[in-house]
Design an enzyme around this catalytic site. Structure first.
Site, PDB file in Angstrom:
ATOM      1  N   GLY A  35      -3.913  19.619  -3.512  1.00  0.00           N
ATOM      2  CA  GLY A  35      -3.719  19.267  -4.905  1.00  0.00           C
ATOM      3  C   GLY A  35      -2.854  20.574  -5.411  1.00  0.00           C
ATOM      4  CB  CYS A 244       7.015 -11.586   0.006  1.00  0.00           C
ATOM      5  SG  CYS A 244       8.724 -11.866   1.329  1.00  0.00           S
ATOM      6  CB  CYS A 247       7.076 -12.007   4.640  1.00  0.00           C
ATOM      7  SG  CYS A 247       5.938 -11.494   3.854  1.00  0.00           S
ATOM      8  CB  CYS A 269       7.637  -6.921   1.861  1.00  0.00           C
ATOM      9  SG  CYS A 269       6.846  -8.801   1.857  1.00  0.00           S
ATOM     10  CB  CYS A 275       8.644  -7.999   5.110  1.00  0.00           C
ATOM     11  SG  CYS A 275       9.143  -9.493   4.662  1.00  0.00           S
TER      12      CYS A 275
END
Lengths: 312, 373, 189
Positions: A35, A244, A247, A269, A275
């Site tokens: 970080g 979606c 899909c 997607c 997808c």
């Protein structure tokens, strides 16, 4: 000068060895201080700052000839900048490429974490525009460096709390700040906050490169990453409240596509590999799997180009 | 090996083909040669060399041609190329006192040793479009033919020693009227090899400024003249000419001249009332830029002086040109244009996240309003 | 002596250093995992792995400290020729090479500054062998726990206590290496 004649003039993965050593040292220190943004002497790359020069340098420093590289932008393998970066490495490193998340050993990404869970040994390289999570609260590097040193993150909490006071919720929807291993506050790059939970406890190594701002930072595998929040306003993810249309996935991040000028739209997607994989398995959304693909939408601007170059 | 090929690649190829065609323009018009750009667009070439941090007029000319005359794009091409070049050696500091000057003026003294040399300047041209240039003819001029100042090391390559042209600042220094600039052999930092760290020392600031965007440095300098961090600058001296570049060869034990470069150097004299520790005296601002880049060198020297407020014990008035972090973080046009232009790349994932948020906030606001009614 | 110095580097630096770096990256990203590297033949007593780490990471911009038996002319010449890295005192080192005993006291090494914790040393600790047996390691890079035959625990526990400051460690034995960044919590034994 054609693109192909240039390839022989550059070393493996473009960067010279001394530059790679400098970047590699920065990556290792970044992994040792999760970080924390390690300064590095970012080089001028043959693509503009803002196009992923930081990610490209990190990828170049990590690539081996045996790697299979996947490049995504907005979750898609075939957005123009993803295509351009993938080509860069095909040309300069000769590596194999793939669109399948599960087959890739290194994935360079802009703005998304793939839907398919990552695995041990994979490296996810993020392109980062502004690595400093405190930058929009305090523009001075000299000040924000001190704030990280003293773990003085009160300003960030004040900002988030002001959001709540004003909007009833935290009004940050992407590049949502996180705290790493209880210490450094980190910008996860402009991924939607939908993706934030995938940052934590991820088996893959996550590397972040900011070229213009000259910073590299990292999350080793299994690192604990917490999205900042408050007890009475816990962090929550969000996505368009749809499935979606191609899909039928209920739990993937969606792009909104405007289909006509009368308010018609569909949701697909953003992760094109995810997808396509679902549709290959027979899943079907509201608009079916056969007539349209999200890739077609991703490239719908293509139609404006002449069929052959110079045919105007 | 599986290599993905998709529609996006065709779009990119088509865009590049179209770009190449646009670059060439009307094929009935003769194509520009690199030599023509180098010789006839020399000031553009100089700017690209200065901001690209690479002294190579032919490559700068090539970059300008390739970039269709977009100078920032040309600078970018040069920078990207420069990154790939190995560092063979660091030259010795160039000696601008030994410069073969084409131009050398002082605004602070009417005459001085070495003389005022006007040189090839626009300063006293009347800005009237010269239509004879359009007709491919020679410009109308009454001037006597150009006789260059003795420039033994210059482009004419005539032999002999270069006469030293003393710096105006040296005259002031002799009388203690201007701050003494002590020689310093500390190797300067290099922001192209190390990440920029703040606070920066003067050498690092000067490096950032000399490769910084001419427009940005110009505007900052202008702002100091108008009162934002005022430093009352006079051009003590401006000189343009050729200097030798020498490299120490350890095996030989002496320095060898490896070439010549054209430089523009500007030293400003600035008012200074003195501080707790220093008596009143003049202070210096310094500009040094590759090629004939006079506007940039003057602007650089003003911004340099303005950034020295802390060292000279002056007050920080909040002026942008006094703010080291602001200046250094924003003076590079390749960084600036990259980040600015990147917002045209796809952002629909982020935008979708914002859309959802705004829709949600609006729905909640509406619900509250309805509840109130 | 000189002939020694000229050999034993990478024969194809871009590819060999790329492959070796990935192993080093994996080692430090997943503390305690043991990785194998190749491509360097440094003069004794340096191990292949220690030579590889130096070839991949050290150069004229980084100070290298040779501790104990590692500090001998053949090694110095090899480093001068292949890395061009300046040899420095322990307190200035970016990289320090030697056995654990030779590196002691490790409190000499740079641990970074509070504003730049990355400006810290990386210790290359030459070991006889590396096995996943010994004190338990937990922390970033480790899913639950792993084990490694550390030469001691107290120094690494103390180093972890300095976080975000601290040195980072690569253990080397023959052609194998393992990483222990400052983030790793070491079981008290």
């Amino acid at each position: 000068m054609s693109d192909d004649t240039q390839s022989g003039a550059y070393t493996f993965a473009y960067l010279d060895e001394q530059t790679k050593r400098m970047i590699r040292r920065a990556i290792l220190k970044a992994l040792a201080i999760p970080g924390y943004q390690v300064p590095f002497a970012s080089r001028e790359m043959p693509m503009p700052y803002g196009w992923g020069t930081g990610g490209v340098q990190v990828t170049a420093a990590c690539l081996t000839p045996e790697d299979r590289l996947k490049v995504i932008d907005q979750g898609a393998d075939d957005t123009t900048n993803a295509v351009s970066i993938r080509r860069f490495f095909q040309r300069t490193a000769g590596v194999a490429t793939t669109e399948a998340t599960m087959d890739a050993t290194i994935i360079q990404t802009r703005h998304r974490i793939p839907e398919t869970p990552l695995t041990e040994g994979q490296i996810l390289v993020y392109q980062v525009p502004i690595p400093e999570p405190l930058r929009f609260l305090e523009p001075r590097e000299t000040e924000t460096r001190k704030m990280h040193e003293l773990e003085e993150y009160g300003l960030m909490h004040v900002k988030l709390y002001e959001d709540i006071a004003r909007h009833g919720q935290i009004a940050t929807s992407y590049a949502y700040p996180v705290k790493v291993e209880g210490h450094y506050v980190m910008d996860p790059s402009p991924i939607p906050k939908f993706d934030n939970p995938k940052l934590s406890g991820n088996p893959a190594t996550q590397l972040f490169g900011a070229g213009r701002e000259q910073r590299i930072y990292a999350l080793p595998p299994w690192t604990d990453v917490v999205s900042l929040d408050f007890d009475d306003h816990p962090f929550e993810t969000s996505k368009a409240p749809h499935d979606c249309d191609l899909c039928g996935a209920k739990d993937s991040y969606l792009d909104e596509v405007i289909t006509d000028d009368e308010g018609g739209r569909m949701f697909v997607c953003s992760d094109t590999d995810f997808c396509a994989g679902r549709r290959a398995e027979g899943h079907e959304g509201r608009l079916g799997g056969d007539q349209k693909s999200s890739k077609t939408f991703a490239n719908s601007f293509e139609g404006i180009w002449p069929a052959t170059a110079g045919a105007r | 090996m599986y290599v993905a090929v998709k529609g996006g690649e065709r779009a990119i190829d088509n865009a590049h083909a179209w770009l190449a065609e646009e670059r060439r323009g009307d094929p009935a018009v003769p194509e520009l040669g690199i030599a023509q750009i180098r010789e006839q667009m020399a000031l553009a070439v100089n700017r690209v060399m200065a901001e690209g941090s690479l002294y190579d007029p032919d490559l700068a000319a090539l970059a300008i041609k390739q970039a269709r005359g977009d100078l920032i794009e040309a600078v970018f091409l040069i920078r990207a190329y420069r990154t790939t070049l190995p560092r063979l050696a660091a030259s010795n500091p160039v000696d601008t006192g030994a410069m073969a000057v084409d131009r050398r003026i002082s605004a602070t003294f009417k005459d001085l040793p070495g003389g005022q040399v006007l040189g090839p300047t626009f300063d006293y041209t009347h800005r009237l479009l010269d239509f004879t240039l359009m007709a491919d003819g020679a410009p109308l001029t009454d001037a006597v033919p150009h006789t260059p100042v003795p420039s033994p090391r210059g482009r004419d390559g005539r032999g002999g020693e270069t006469p030293r042209v003393p710096h105006v600042m040296g005259f002031l220094n002799r009388d203690g009227l201007i701050e003494t600039a002590l020689p310093d052999d500390t190797p300067p930092p290099d922001l192209t090899r190390e990440p920029l760290e703040l606070p920066a020392d003067r050498a690092l600031r000067l490096q950032a400024l000399t490769r910084g965007d001419e427009g940005f440095v110009l505007s900052l300098a202008y702002s100091t003249q108008r009162g934002y961090g005022r430093t009352h600058a006079f051009v003590g001296e401006l000189r343009i000419g050729i200097v030798a570049v020498e490299v120490d060869i350890p095996e030989l034990g002496f320095a060898v001249e490896i070439g010549e470069i054209e430089l523009t150097e500007c030293e400003t004299v600035n008012q200074f009332r003195g501080s707790r520790t220093e008596p009143p005296q003049f202070t210096r601002g310094y500009g040094l830029v590759m090629g004939q880049s006079e506007r940039k060198a003057i602007a650089m020297s003003l911004v340099d002086r303005s950034l020295r407020w802390q060292e000279l014990g002056e007050d920080f008035t909040g002026a942008p040109a006094q703010d080291e972090e602001f200046v250094l973080m924003h003076c590079d046009n390749i960084q600036a244009t990259g980040f600015l232009e990147h917002i045209k790349l796809p952002h629909y994932v982020d935008f979708q996240a914002e859309l959802e948020l705004v829709r949600k906030l609006r729905a909640e606001a509406q619900a509250m309003q309805e509840a109130a009614e | 002596m000189i002939a020694d110095a000229l050999t034993g580097g990478f024969t194809d630096a871009p590819l060999q250093s790329a492959r070796a770096f990935r192993e080093i990256l994996e080692a430090l990203a997943r503390p305690g995992t043991i990785r194998q590297v190749s491509g360097a033949r440094p003069p004794p007593p340096l191990s292949t792995a220690a030579g590889v780490v130096l070839l991949v990471l050290a150069d004229p911009t980084t100070g290298v400290h040779l501790a104990g038996a590692a500090d001998r002319p053949a090694v110095r010449d090899w480093i001068a020729f292949h890395l061009g890295a300046p040899l420095v005192r322990a307190e200035q080192a970016d990289f320090a090479v030697g056995t654990w005993t030779a590196l002691h006291p490790v409190t000499r090494f740079r641990i970074g500054r509070p504003d730049y914790p990355d400006r810290s040393a990386t210790l290359i600790v030459e070991c006889d062998r590396l096995v996943n047996h010994g004190p338990a390691l937990t922390g970033p890079g480790i899913e639950t726990a792993t084990w490694l035959n550390l030469p001691e625990t107290a120094a690494f526990r103390a180093n972890h206590g300095l976080f975000p400051l601290g040195f980072d460690t690569v253990f080397t034995a023959g052609d194998r290496l393992s990483g222990l960044p400052r983030t790793t919590r070491v079981e008290k034994i």
